[in-house]
Design a protein around this motif. Structure first.
Motif, short mmCIF file in Angstrom:
data_model
loop_
_atom_site.label_atom_id
_atom_site.label_comp_id
_atom_site.label_asym_id
_atom_site.label_seq_id
_atom_site.Cartn_x
_atom_site.Cartn_y
_atom_site.Cartn_z
N ASN A 337 -21.73 -16.50 33.84
CA ASN A 337 -22.49 -17.75 33.77
C ASN A 337 -21.91 -18.73 32.75
N GLY A 338 -20.60 -18.86 32.76
CA GLY A 338 -19.95 -19.83 31.89
C GLY A 338 -19.59 -19.32 30.52
N GLY A 339 -19.94 -18.06 30.22
CA GLY A 339 -19.59 -17.48 28.92
C GLY A 339 -20.62 -17.76 27.84
N GLY A 340 -20.40 -17.13 26.70
CA GLY A 340 -21.34 -17.27 25.59
C GLY A 340 -21.06 -16.18 24.56
N PRO A 341 -22.09 -15.66 23.89
CA PRO A 341 -21.89 -14.60 22.90
C PRO A 341 -21.20 -13.39 23.53
N LEU A 342 -20.46 -12.64 22.71
CA LEU A 342 -19.71 -11.48 23.19
C LEU A 342 -20.63 -10.28 23.37
N VAL A 343 -20.59 -9.71 24.56
CA VAL A 343 -21.26 -8.44 24.85
C VAL A 343 -20.15 -7.42 25.08
N LYS A 344 -19.92 -6.55 24.10
CA LYS A 344 -18.83 -5.59 24.15
C LYS A 344 -19.39 -4.19 24.29
N LEU A 345 -19.06 -3.52 25.39
CA LEU A 345 -19.61 -2.20 25.71
C LEU A 345 -18.46 -1.21 25.86
N THR A 346 -18.50 -0.14 25.08
CA THR A 346 -17.45 0.87 25.11
C THR A 346 -18.07 2.24 25.26
N LEU A 347 -17.53 3.02 26.21
CA LEU A 347 -18.08 4.34 26.49
C LEU A 347 -16.95 5.34 26.71
N GLU A 348 -17.10 6.52 26.10
CA GLU A 348 -16.19 7.63 26.37
C GLU A 348 -17.01 8.79 26.95
N ARG A 349 -16.63 9.21 28.16
CA ARG A 349 -17.25 10.35 28.83
C ARG A 349 -18.74 10.11 29.09
N GLY A 350 -18.98 9.47 30.21
CA GLY A 350 -20.35 9.20 30.64
C GLY A 350 -20.33 8.14 31.73
N THR A 351 -21.52 7.63 32.05
CA THR A 351 -21.66 6.59 33.07
C THR A 351 -22.17 5.31 32.43
N MET A 352 -21.45 4.23 32.68
CA MET A 352 -21.85 2.90 32.22
C MET A 352 -22.33 2.08 33.40
N ARG A 353 -23.55 1.55 33.30
CA ARG A 353 -24.09 0.67 34.31
C ARG A 353 -24.37 -0.70 33.70
N VAL A 354 -23.79 -1.73 34.27
CA VAL A 354 -24.05 -3.09 33.83
C VAL A 354 -24.76 -3.79 34.97
N ARG A 355 -25.95 -4.33 34.71
CA ARG A 355 -26.77 -4.90 35.76
C ARG A 355 -27.03 -6.37 35.50
#
Length: 360
Positions: A337-355
């Motif tokens: 949506n045009g960008g904005g604040p940084l949302v940084k998500l890091t995962l080791e060994r598992g399931t990441m869901r971004v909705r």
């Protein structure tokens, strides 16, 4: 069982030190009464009231209630003195037994240096003393609780210090922080609480706290509409945070966290922590988790810069986003949506869901 009780009481009567001259003598009838008391509980009851007062000097800053053997209600007032009202229920064999217990039941207030204390005297002959305390204190004083299991309500004082406290607790209207160590039970803290607490097991609920600093192990934590920052160092805690009034920082190992109506910066750095976060307003978010699952819902309106990386796991993103794959690492970097604040998500060994808000 009756025979064993009678034998035990008989041995006691033979081997016990000599009784006072006015004490009742040995008799089979009294033996039977004592045996009946063991099986059926006290045969007589009596309610006794006691009061004590103390005008604390200017040097007194704390009312120490550690070791108080019963439920207590503490109320901060404008009166200059401390007033303690004790209601006790005595149980015994007969009126004579109750008379002795009542005579031995005393309460007093004393002070030494910066502390005032409540002192009890009682002789309940091995029975559990049932009592309730209501204490009015000057609002300027802090209160200390602990070294016993009981329930307590504390309102309108200058702060609360918990010393290995175990029991149900209700706190509201304090003008200073809640500090110390909470062991078990259910604790509820009202509007404006400043919490700086170590917890072990139990459940802690805060409604509209001013700020929260917790070091929690195996604790259930509910925080609703915090007005200020939240910092939690946790070990297998179960956290539910709804509404924020300042930055949120979570570190630790194990447990779960659910965040709703997140409107301030969030930082999570943990292992084996299950994360479910709904971002309500575009804010900076950093989540780094190992060996568990992470579920993040993006804001309904406004934009963010999204950076997601999953190693040795599964990455699921909204329709229209395609992860880049490099070996065991999957990643997405995009402006939403045009960008904005940084949302940084890091995962080791598992399931990441971004909705997105549509649930995709």
């Amino acid at each position: 069982m009756v025979v064993f009780v009678l034998l035990g009481v008989g041995v006691y009567q033979v081997t016990a030190p000599a009784a006072p001259a006015d004490a009742p003598g040995f008799s089979l009838g009294r033996l039977m009464d004592m045996a009946k008391a063991q099986f059926h509980g006290p045969q007589a009851r009596r309610t006794v009231a006691r009061t004590a007062t103390l005008v604390p000097g200017a040097e007194v800053a704390v009312l120490d209630l550690t070791g108080v053997p019963g439920p207590v209600v503490v109320e901060g007032t404008d009166r200059p003195d401390i007033l303690v009202r004790l209601d006790a229920t005595l149980g015994g064999l007969d009126a004579e037994d109750l008379d002795k217990q009542e005579k031995a039941l005393t309460i007093a207030l004393e002070s030494a240096g910066p502390e005032a204390r409540v002192r009890f005297g009682h002789d309940v002959r091995g029975r559990r003393l049932r009592l309730e305390l209501r204490i009015d204190v000057p609002r300027r004083l802090k209160v200390r609780l602990g070294d016993t299991r009981m329930s307590a309500e504390v309102r309108g004082v200058a702060g609360l210090d918990l010393k290995d406290y175990a029991g149900d607790l209700r706190v509201e209207g304090l003008t200073g922080p809640v500090t110390g160590r909470y062991e078990s039970g259910r604790a509820e803290f009202g509007d404006g609480t400043v919490l700086q607490l170590k917890t072990e097991s139990g459940r802690v609920r805060l409604e509209r706290p001013a700020s929260v600093t917790l070091d929690s192990e195996r604790t259930g934590i509910d925080i609703i509409d915090a007005a200020g920052p939240i910092t939690i160092k946790e070990d297998y805690a179960r956290m539910d945070i709804r509404g924020t009034g300042g930055p949120v920082r979570i570190t630790g190992d194990g447990g779960t966290i659910a965040l709703r109506q997140l409107a301030h910066a969030l930082a999570i750095d943990a292992t084996r922590l299950t994360v479910d976060a709904e971002i309500d307003t575009p804010v900076p978010v950093t989540i780094a988790v190992k060996d568990d699952d992470v579920d993040v819902t993006l804001p309904r309106t406004g934009g963010v810069n999204l950076e997601v990386a999953v190693t040795d796991g599964d990455l699921r993103v909204p329709d229209g986003l395609t992860p880049t794959v490099a070996g065991t690492k999957q990643s997405v970097t995009t402006a939403v949506n045009g960008g904005g604040p940084l949302v940084k998500l890091t995962l080791e060994r598992g399931t990441m869901r971004v909705r997105g808000r549509s649930g995709t």
